[in-house]
Write a protein that holds these residues in place. Structure first.
Motif, PDB file in Angstrom:
ATOM      1  N   ILE A  83       2.900  -1.819   0.329  1.00  0.00           N
ATOM      2  CA  ILE A  83       3.882  -0.750   0.513  1.00  0.00           C
ATOM      3  C   ILE A  83       4.638  -0.940   1.827  1.00  0.00           C
ATOM      4  O   ILE A  83       5.831  -0.626   1.912  1.00  0.00           O
ATOM      5  CB  ILE A  83       3.218   0.643   0.416  1.00  0.00           C
ATOM      6  N   VAL A 147       5.240   4.728   4.468  1.00  0.00           N
ATOM      7  CA  VAL A 147       4.084   4.100   3.823  1.00  0.00           C
ATOM      8  C   VAL A 147       3.006   5.152   3.574  1.00  0.00           C
ATOM      9  O   VAL A 147       2.448   5.231   2.474  1.00  0.00           O
ATOM     10  CB  VAL A 147       3.535   2.933   4.674  1.00  0.00           C
ATOM     11  N   CYS A 151       2.113   5.436  -0.399  1.00  0.00           N
ATOM     12  CA  CYS A 151       1.116   4.417  -0.755  1.00  0.00           C
ATOM     13  C   CYS A 151       0.145   4.979  -1.805  1.00  0.00           C
ATOM     14  O   CYS A 151      -0.588   5.934  -1.537  1.00  0.00           O
ATOM     15  CB  CYS A 151       0.359   3.968   0.482  1.00  0.00           C
TER      16      CYS A 151
END
Length: 182
Positions: A83, A147, A151
Protein backbone atom coordinates in the motif's frame (compact mmCIF):
# COMPACT_ATOMS: atom_id res chain seq x y z
CA UNK A 1 13.87 -1.12 -14.20
CA UNK A 2 16.81 0.17 -12.20
CA UNK A 3 15.27 1.80 -9.16
CA UNK A 4 12.17 2.19 -7.03
CA UNK A 5 11.22 5.55 -8.53
CA UNK A 6 10.93 3.98 -11.99
CA UNK A 7 8.81 1.19 -10.52
CA UNK A 8 6.49 3.77 -8.96
CA UNK A 9 5.85 5.22 -12.43
CA UNK A 10 4.93 1.76 -13.67
CA UNK A 11 2.77 1.22 -10.57
CA UNK A 12 0.95 4.52 -11.20
CA UNK A 13 0.14 3.50 -14.80
CA UNK A 14 -1.13 0.09 -13.66
CA UNK A 15 -3.21 1.69 -10.92
CA UNK A 16 -4.77 4.14 -13.37
CA UNK A 17 -5.61 1.33 -15.81
CA UNK A 18 -7.04 -0.87 -13.06
CA UNK A 19 -9.30 1.90 -11.79
CA UNK A 20 -10.57 2.57 -15.33
CA UNK A 21 -11.47 -1.09 -15.94
CA UNK A 22 -15.19 -1.91 -16.16
CA UNK A 23 -16.93 -4.37 -13.85
CA UNK A 24 -14.70 -3.82 -10.85
CA UNK A 25 -16.05 -5.42 -7.73
CA UNK A 26 -15.15 -7.78 -4.92
CA UNK A 27 -12.34 -10.22 -5.64
CA UNK A 28 -12.81 -13.70 -4.16
CA UNK A 29 -9.89 -14.86 -2.01
CA UNK A 30 -9.07 -18.49 -1.35
CA UNK A 31 -6.30 -20.35 0.39
CA UNK A 32 -6.19 -24.12 0.87
CA UNK A 33 -3.98 -25.61 3.55
CA UNK A 34 -3.12 -29.28 3.98
CA UNK A 35 -1.16 -30.97 6.74
CA UNK A 36 1.57 -33.11 5.20
CA UNK A 37 1.98 -36.74 6.28
CA UNK A 38 4.62 -37.54 8.90
CA UNK A 39 6.02 -34.00 9.15
CA UNK A 40 2.83 -32.08 9.94
CA UNK A 41 4.11 -29.29 7.69
CA UNK A 42 1.30 -27.03 6.54
CA UNK A 43 1.32 -26.48 2.78
CA UNK A 44 -0.53 -23.28 1.94
CA UNK A 45 -1.78 -23.07 -1.64
CA UNK A 46 -2.95 -19.74 -2.99
CA UNK A 47 -3.63 -19.55 -6.73
CA UNK A 48 -0.55 -21.20 -8.32
CA UNK A 49 1.72 -20.50 -5.34
CA UNK A 50 2.76 -22.54 -2.33
CA UNK A 51 4.10 -21.50 1.05
CA UNK A 52 5.29 -23.92 3.70
CA UNK A 53 4.42 -23.27 7.33
CA UNK A 54 6.00 -25.30 10.12
CA UNK A 55 6.83 -25.19 13.80
CA UNK A 56 10.14 -25.47 15.55
CA UNK A 57 11.29 -28.75 17.15
CA UNK A 58 9.87 -27.60 20.51
CA UNK A 59 6.39 -27.96 18.98
CA UNK A 60 7.04 -31.24 17.09
CA UNK A 61 7.99 -29.41 13.90
CA UNK A 62 11.05 -29.48 11.68
CA UNK A 63 11.52 -25.71 11.30
CA UNK A 64 10.95 -25.94 7.54
CA UNK A 65 9.12 -22.63 7.37
CA UNK A 66 7.65 -19.86 9.49
CA UNK A 67 4.78 -20.55 11.86
CA UNK A 68 1.35 -19.01 11.44
CA UNK A 69 1.95 -16.12 13.88
CA UNK A 70 5.17 -15.26 12.02
CA UNK A 71 3.36 -15.45 8.70
CA UNK A 72 0.77 -13.02 10.05
CA UNK A 73 3.52 -10.53 10.86
CA UNK A 74 4.88 -11.04 7.33
CA UNK A 75 1.43 -10.61 5.78
CA UNK A 76 0.99 -7.31 7.64
CA UNK A 77 4.43 -6.12 6.51
CA UNK A 78 3.78 -7.18 2.92
CA UNK A 79 0.46 -5.37 2.82
CA UNK A 80 1.79 -2.17 4.42
CA UNK A 81 4.70 -2.22 1.94
CA UNK A 82 2.38 -2.76 -1.04
CA UNK A 83 0.00 0.00 0.00
CA UNK A 84 2.97 2.35 0.55
CA UNK A 85 3.98 1.68 -3.06
CA UNK A 86 0.44 2.18 -4.36
CA UNK A 87 -0.09 5.41 -2.45
CA UNK A 88 3.40 6.76 -3.26
CA UNK A 89 2.65 6.13 -6.95
CA UNK A 90 -0.81 7.66 -6.67
CA UNK A 91 0.40 10.75 -4.78
CA UNK A 92 3.56 10.99 -6.91
CA UNK A 93 5.84 10.87 -3.89
CA UNK A 94 9.29 9.63 -4.91
CA UNK A 95 10.82 6.77 -2.92
CA UNK A 96 14.37 5.49 -3.24
CA UNK A 97 13.99 2.62 -0.79
CA UNK A 98 11.28 1.17 1.41
CA UNK A 99 11.53 -1.40 4.20
CA UNK A 100 8.81 -2.31 6.69
CA UNK A 101 9.86 -4.01 9.91
CA UNK A 102 6.98 -5.71 11.76
CA UNK A 103 7.12 -7.02 15.30
CA UNK A 104 4.55 -8.66 17.57
CA UNK A 105 4.38 -10.97 20.54
CA UNK A 106 2.97 -14.49 20.72
CA UNK A 107 2.86 -16.62 23.85
CA UNK A 108 2.28 -20.35 23.21
CA UNK A 109 1.45 -20.83 26.91
CA UNK A 110 -2.04 -19.60 26.01
CA UNK A 111 -2.76 -23.06 24.60
CA UNK A 112 -2.09 -24.68 27.98
CA UNK A 113 -4.78 -25.14 30.63
CA UNK A 114 -4.78 -22.53 33.37
CA UNK A 115 -3.39 -19.69 31.28
CA UNK A 116 -6.61 -17.87 30.52
CA UNK A 117 -4.93 -14.49 31.10
CA UNK A 118 -2.50 -15.10 28.21
CA UNK A 119 -3.89 -14.00 24.81
CA UNK A 120 -4.35 -16.93 22.41
CA UNK A 121 -3.44 -14.71 19.46
CA UNK A 122 -0.41 -12.67 18.46
CA UNK A 123 -0.59 -9.24 20.06
CA UNK A 124 1.14 -5.88 20.34
CA UNK A 125 1.70 -5.57 16.59
CA UNK A 126 3.88 -2.65 15.64
CA UNK A 127 5.70 -1.68 12.48
CA UNK A 128 8.38 0.76 11.46
CA UNK A 129 8.65 2.04 7.92
CA UNK A 130 12.17 2.88 6.84
CA UNK A 131 12.08 5.07 3.76
CA UNK A 132 14.63 6.99 1.74
CA UNK A 133 13.01 9.80 -0.20
CA UNK A 134 13.72 13.37 -1.31
CA UNK A 135 10.08 14.22 -0.47
CA UNK A 136 9.39 16.71 2.34
CA UNK A 137 8.41 15.34 5.76
CA UNK A 138 4.84 16.63 5.26
CA UNK A 139 4.45 14.52 2.10
CA UNK A 140 5.78 11.42 3.85
CA UNK A 141 3.42 12.01 6.79
CA UNK A 142 0.50 12.34 4.34
CA UNK A 143 1.63 9.14 2.61
CA UNK A 144 1.77 7.27 5.92
CA UNK A 145 -1.67 8.56 6.94
CA UNK A 146 -3.14 7.33 3.64
CA UNK A 147 -1.54 3.92 4.10
CA UNK A 148 -2.99 3.64 7.59
CA UNK A 149 -6.40 4.64 6.26
CA UNK A 150 -6.64 2.10 3.43
CA UNK A 151 -4.26 -0.82 4.14
CA UNK A 152 -6.53 -3.91 4.09
CA UNK A 153 -4.57 -6.16 6.46
CA UNK A 154 -3.68 -3.35 8.86
CA UNK A 155 -7.37 -2.48 9.09
CA UNK A 156 -8.40 -6.13 9.33
CA UNK A 157 -6.20 -6.51 12.40
CA UNK A 158 -7.53 -3.28 13.86
CA UNK A 159 -11.17 -4.14 13.09
CA UNK A 160 -11.52 -7.94 12.95
CA UNK A 161 -14.21 -9.47 10.78
CA UNK A 162 -16.68 -12.21 11.55
CA UNK A 163 -15.24 -15.60 10.68
CA UNK A 164 -17.44 -18.66 10.32
CA UNK A 165 -16.17 -22.20 10.31
CA UNK A 166 -17.49 -25.66 9.66
CA UNK A 167 -16.29 -29.24 9.95
CA UNK A 168 -16.79 -31.87 7.23
CA UNK A 169 -15.88 -35.51 7.73
CA UNK A 170 -14.33 -37.05 4.62
CA UNK A 171 -12.95 -40.45 3.63
CA UNK A 172 -9.51 -40.94 5.15
CA UNK A 173 -6.48 -41.92 3.11
CA UNK A 174 -6.84 -45.55 4.23
CA UNK A 175 -10.43 -45.65 2.90
CA UNK A 176 -12.17 -45.47 6.27
CA UNK A 177 -15.42 -43.65 5.47
CA UNK A 178 -17.19 -42.17 8.46
CA UNK A 179 -19.83 -39.98 6.83
CA UNK A 180 -20.08 -36.23 6.89
CA UNK A 181 -20.79 -33.83 9.72
CA UNK A 182 -21.38 -30.10 9.64
Amino acid sequence: MSNLREYLSQKRAALTARRAAPDRGPVPLRARVTAEGRSGVRRIRIRDFQVISDSGPDFAGYDLGPGSPELQAGVLGSCVTHIFLIKAAELEIPLDSLTVDVQAEYDPRAQEPGNSEVPVHPYDFRYEVQVASPAPDEDLARLHAEVQRVCPILNLLRNPQKISGSLARVTSADGDERGRAA
